[in-house]
Scaffold this motif. Sequence first.
Motif, PDB file in Angstrom:
ATOM      1  N   ALA A 105      -4.345  -1.134  -1.870  1.00  0.00           N
ATOM      2  CA  ALA A 105      -3.209  -2.038  -2.213  1.00  0.00           C
ATOM      3  C   ALA A 105      -2.750  -2.622  -3.384  1.00  0.00           C
ATOM      4  O   ALA A 105      -3.958  -2.898  -4.280  1.00  0.00           O
ATOM      5  N   VAL A 106      -1.637  -2.826  -3.796  1.00  0.00           N
ATOM      6  CA  VAL A 106      -1.437  -3.552  -5.154  1.00  0.00           C
ATOM      7  C   VAL A 106      -0.575  -4.809  -4.995  1.00  0.00           C
ATOM      8  O   VAL A 106       0.240  -5.007  -3.983  1.00  0.00           O
ATOM      9  N   ALA A 107      -1.087  -5.775  -5.758  1.00  0.00           N
ATOM     10  CA  ALA A 107      -0.343  -6.976  -5.718  1.00  0.00           C
ATOM     11  C   ALA A 107       0.980  -7.035  -6.101  1.00  0.00           C
ATOM     12  O   ALA A 107       1.173  -6.486  -7.059  1.00  0.00           O
ATOM     13  N   ALA A 108       1.711  -7.896  -5.560  1.00  0.00           N
ATOM     14  CA  ALA A 108       3.153  -8.156  -5.965  1.00  0.00           C
ATOM     15  C   ALA A 108       3.604  -9.622  -5.764  1.00  0.00           C
ATOM     16  O   ALA A 108       3.013 -10.232  -4.591  1.00  0.00           O
ATOM     17  N   ILE A 109       4.379 -10.183  -6.542  1.00  0.00           N
ATOM     18  CA  ILE A 109       4.806 -11.618  -6.348  1.00  0.00           C
ATOM     19  C   ILE A 109       6.217 -11.522  -5.308  1.00  0.00           C
ATOM     20  O   ILE A 109       7.020 -10.889  -5.670  1.00  0.00           O
ATOM     21  N   GLY A 116      -2.836 -12.786   1.796  1.00  0.00           N
ATOM     22  CA  GLY A 116      -4.096 -13.045   2.398  1.00  0.00           C
ATOM     23  C   GLY A 116      -5.230 -11.987   2.179  1.00  0.00           C
ATOM     24  O   GLY A 116      -4.695 -10.836   2.176  1.00  0.00           O
ATOM     25  N   VAL A 117      -6.507 -12.086   2.349  1.00  0.00           N
ATOM     26  CA  VAL A 117      -7.600 -11.166   2.129  1.00  0.00           C
ATOM     27  C   VAL A 117      -7.430 -10.280   1.140  1.00  0.00           C
ATOM     28  O   VAL A 117      -7.498  -9.175   1.132  1.00  0.00           O
ATOM     29  N   GLY A 118      -7.245 -10.831  -0.037  1.00  0.00           N
ATOM     30  CA  GLY A 118      -6.633  -9.953  -1.304  1.00  0.00           C
ATOM     31  C   GLY A 118      -7.756  -8.943  -1.531  1.00  0.00           C
ATOM     32  O   GLY A 118      -7.235  -7.852  -1.937  1.00  0.00           O
ATOM     33  N   GLN A 119      -8.994  -9.318  -1.814  1.00  0.00           N
ATOM     34  CA  GLN A 119      -9.975  -8.186  -2.327  1.00  0.00           C
ATOM     35  C   GLN A 119     -10.052  -7.340  -1.281  1.00  0.00           C
ATOM     36  O   GLN A 119     -10.293  -5.791  -1.704  1.00  0.00           O
ATOM     37  N   PHE A 120     -10.131  -7.588   0.017  1.00  0.00           N
ATOM     38  CA  PHE A 120     -10.142  -6.672   0.931  1.00  0.00           C
ATOM     39  C   PHE A 120      -9.018  -5.408   0.942  1.00  0.00           C
ATOM     40  O   PHE A 120      -9.221  -4.371   0.928  1.00  0.00           O
ATOM     41  N   LYS A 121      -7.770  -6.072   0.952  1.00  0.00           N
ATOM     42  CA  LYS A 121      -6.769  -5.039   0.612  1.00  0.00           C
ATOM     43  C   LYS A 121      -6.506  -4.232  -0.576  1.00  0.00           C
ATOM     44  O   LYS A 121      -6.481  -2.814  -0.659  1.00  0.00           O
ATOM     45  N   ARG A 122      -7.144  -4.922  -2.071  1.00  0.00           N
ATOM     46  CA  ARG A 122      -7.185  -4.097  -3.007  1.00  0.00           C
ATOM     47  C   ARG A 122      -8.224  -3.097  -3.043  1.00  0.00           C
ATOM     48  O   ARG A 122      -7.952  -1.925  -3.485  1.00  0.00           O
ATOM     49  N   ASN A 123      -9.220  -3.433  -2.404  1.00  0.00           N
ATOM     50  CA  ASN A 123     -10.368  -2.390  -2.331  1.00  0.00           C
ATOM     51  C   ASN A 123     -10.253  -1.088  -1.484  1.00  0.00           C
ATOM     52  O   ASN A 123     -10.437  -0.222  -1.544  1.00  0.00           O
ATOM     53  N   ARG A 124      -8.969  -1.251  -0.683  1.00  0.00           N
ATOM     54  CA  ARG A 124      -8.369  -0.275   0.118  1.00  0.00           C
ATOM     55  C   ARG A 124      -7.093   0.355  -0.434  1.00  0.00           C
ATOM     56  O   ARG A 124      -6.338   1.074   0.202  1.00  0.00           O
ATOM     57  N   HIS A 131       5.508   5.541   5.194  1.00  0.00           N
ATOM     58  CA  HIS A 131       5.997   4.460   4.898  1.00  0.00           C
ATOM     59  C   HIS A 131       5.099   3.664   3.779  1.00  0.00           C
ATOM     60  O   HIS A 131       3.742   4.002   3.816  1.00  0.00           O
ATOM     61  N   ILE A 132       5.612   2.832   3.029  1.00  0.00           N
ATOM     62  CA  ILE A 132       5.082   1.908   2.208  1.00  0.00           C
ATOM     63  C   ILE A 132       4.639   0.847   3.193  1.00  0.00           C
ATOM     64  O   ILE A 132       5.573   0.365   4.005  1.00  0.00           O
ATOM     65  N   LEU A 133       3.248   0.584   3.251  1.00  0.00           N
ATOM     66  CA  LEU A 133       2.779  -0.484   3.722  1.00  0.00           C
ATOM     67  C   LEU A 133       2.853  -1.972   3.421  1.00  0.00           C
ATOM     68  O   LEU A 133       2.170  -2.049   2.442  1.00  0.00           O
ATOM     69  N   HIS A 134       3.790  -2.732   3.842  1.00  0.00           N
ATOM     70  CA  HIS A 134       3.923  -4.323   3.632  1.00  0.00           C
ATOM     71  C   HIS A 134       2.584  -4.923   4.141  1.00  0.00           C
ATOM     72  O   HIS A 134       2.821  -5.328   5.411  1.00  0.00           O
ATOM     73  N   LEU A 169       0.749  -1.295  -0.044  1.00  0.00           N
ATOM     74  CA  LEU A 169       0.035  -0.117  -0.013  1.00  0.00           C
ATOM     75  C   LEU A 169       0.968   1.194  -0.032  1.00  0.00           C
ATOM     76  O   LEU A 169       1.609   1.371   0.946  1.00  0.00           O
ATOM     77  N   GLN A 170       0.741   1.928  -0.965  1.00  0.00           N
ATOM     78  CA  GLN A 170       1.540   3.309  -1.147  1.00  0.00           C
ATOM     79  C   GLN A 170       0.458   4.484  -1.395  1.00  0.00           C
ATOM     80  O   GLN A 170      -0.693   4.073  -1.549  1.00  0.00           O
ATOM     81  N   GLN A 171       1.018   5.448  -1.009  1.00  0.00           N
ATOM     82  CA  GLN A 171      -0.017   6.593  -0.952  1.00  0.00           C
ATOM     83  C   GLN A 171       0.436   7.514  -2.381  1.00  0.00           C
ATOM     84  O   GLN A 171       1.206   7.341  -2.649  1.00  0.00           O
ATOM     85  N   PRO A 172      -0.651   8.215  -2.638  1.00  0.00           N
ATOM     86  CA  PRO A 172      -1.942   8.507  -2.093  1.00  0.00           C
ATOM     87  C   PRO A 172      -2.923   7.284  -2.573  1.00  0.00           C
ATOM     88  O   PRO A 172      -2.752   6.669  -3.705  1.00  0.00           O
TER      89      PRO A 172
END
Length: 383
Positions: free
Chosen positions: A341-345, A331-339, A324-327, A193-196
Amino acid sequence: MEAVSAKVILYDQSNIGTLEWPDTEYGQYACKYILPLLEHRAEHFIRNVRTRIEVVTVDGIPIPITINEQEYENTYVCSPYTHYVSYAREELSLLNNRLLEKGLTALLSGIGFLLRGAHFNRVVQVNNWLLSTNLYPDVSAEQLIAILDFLRQRFPGYALLFRSLNRETSGAAVTALSSYGCKLVPSRQIYLLQQPSPSKAKWLLKRDRALLDKQGYQIVGPGEIGAEDISRIVDLYELLYIHKYSKHNPMFTEAFIKLALDTGTLTLYGLRKDGRLDAAMGFFCRAGLMTAPLFGYDTTLPQSTGLYRMLSAVLIGLAEQNGHILHESSGVGQFKRNRGAVAAIEVSAVYDRYLPLRTRFSWSVLEKVLNRIGIPIIQKLKL
């Protein structure tokens, strides 16, 4: 890649007293965290860890390493076998596809048999803090290569592993280790999760924060959490990460929480109502990144209470304040995407070039299976 001239020294229990811990924020943090692990053994703080802990310094910067032989029942933070076979087998239920689950179970059983026969858990892990996410100190890619070159001479017959790497936040290290000859073995899909945040995410976070007043919870932080809360924090973490998710997650003891409380190795926050702590988390920051390996709430309360949503909103707010960038781990991917966050491998860089053929073959098979089957499934299902 050629070895570089950085100075690397190895310390164990016999000579740790001679290590001069740097008078820096990171150096003092490392001292407070690592010395107790050497003094009391790791299982005093994380009861399902079995490992030997030593410390390497590169140009004076201390970095913990763990050394394992077999320990197939170990938590996944020390056991590659547990991570890639035991834990993965448990998570197949998330696919909600019985036929696919059956096929992958058979595949994992075959891989597990192969890995055990290849002494797969004979491994030295670099920068292993025994946590779900190992944030790296401010060391250069060249210094990591110097550590790798040193350890391959010091630990012949062991795979050398750097966990918790990704292209987005540690791209230079990934490139350097790959060029040196490391395999890049996928481990999981994480969220950063990066801002904004996008406007929709901001709206959701505002709604999550509004729950605090609605549900009557008070945010409590350092200075407001005391020794009387330690056992409750352990229970809250276990309710979520051990009982709901997996017994293969690190099982923190009261000694671990007391260490965090006394020394600040984790910054503790929680949600309290009517004097009772119902949610708690512990985070740390390093080199512009922030992560919370300790996170839990009372899962016996109704889901409508929104404890996960509220605690996550507090964590995100603290990351915003720190810049800070939040790592956010996995898990709970959809919840985090909605707020926002961006997925990474996330990958583990594994050096195995001097090991027996069957061990190298095992890592190669795992690398190919995960890249061709595992990761595409995870990305398609947005896990």
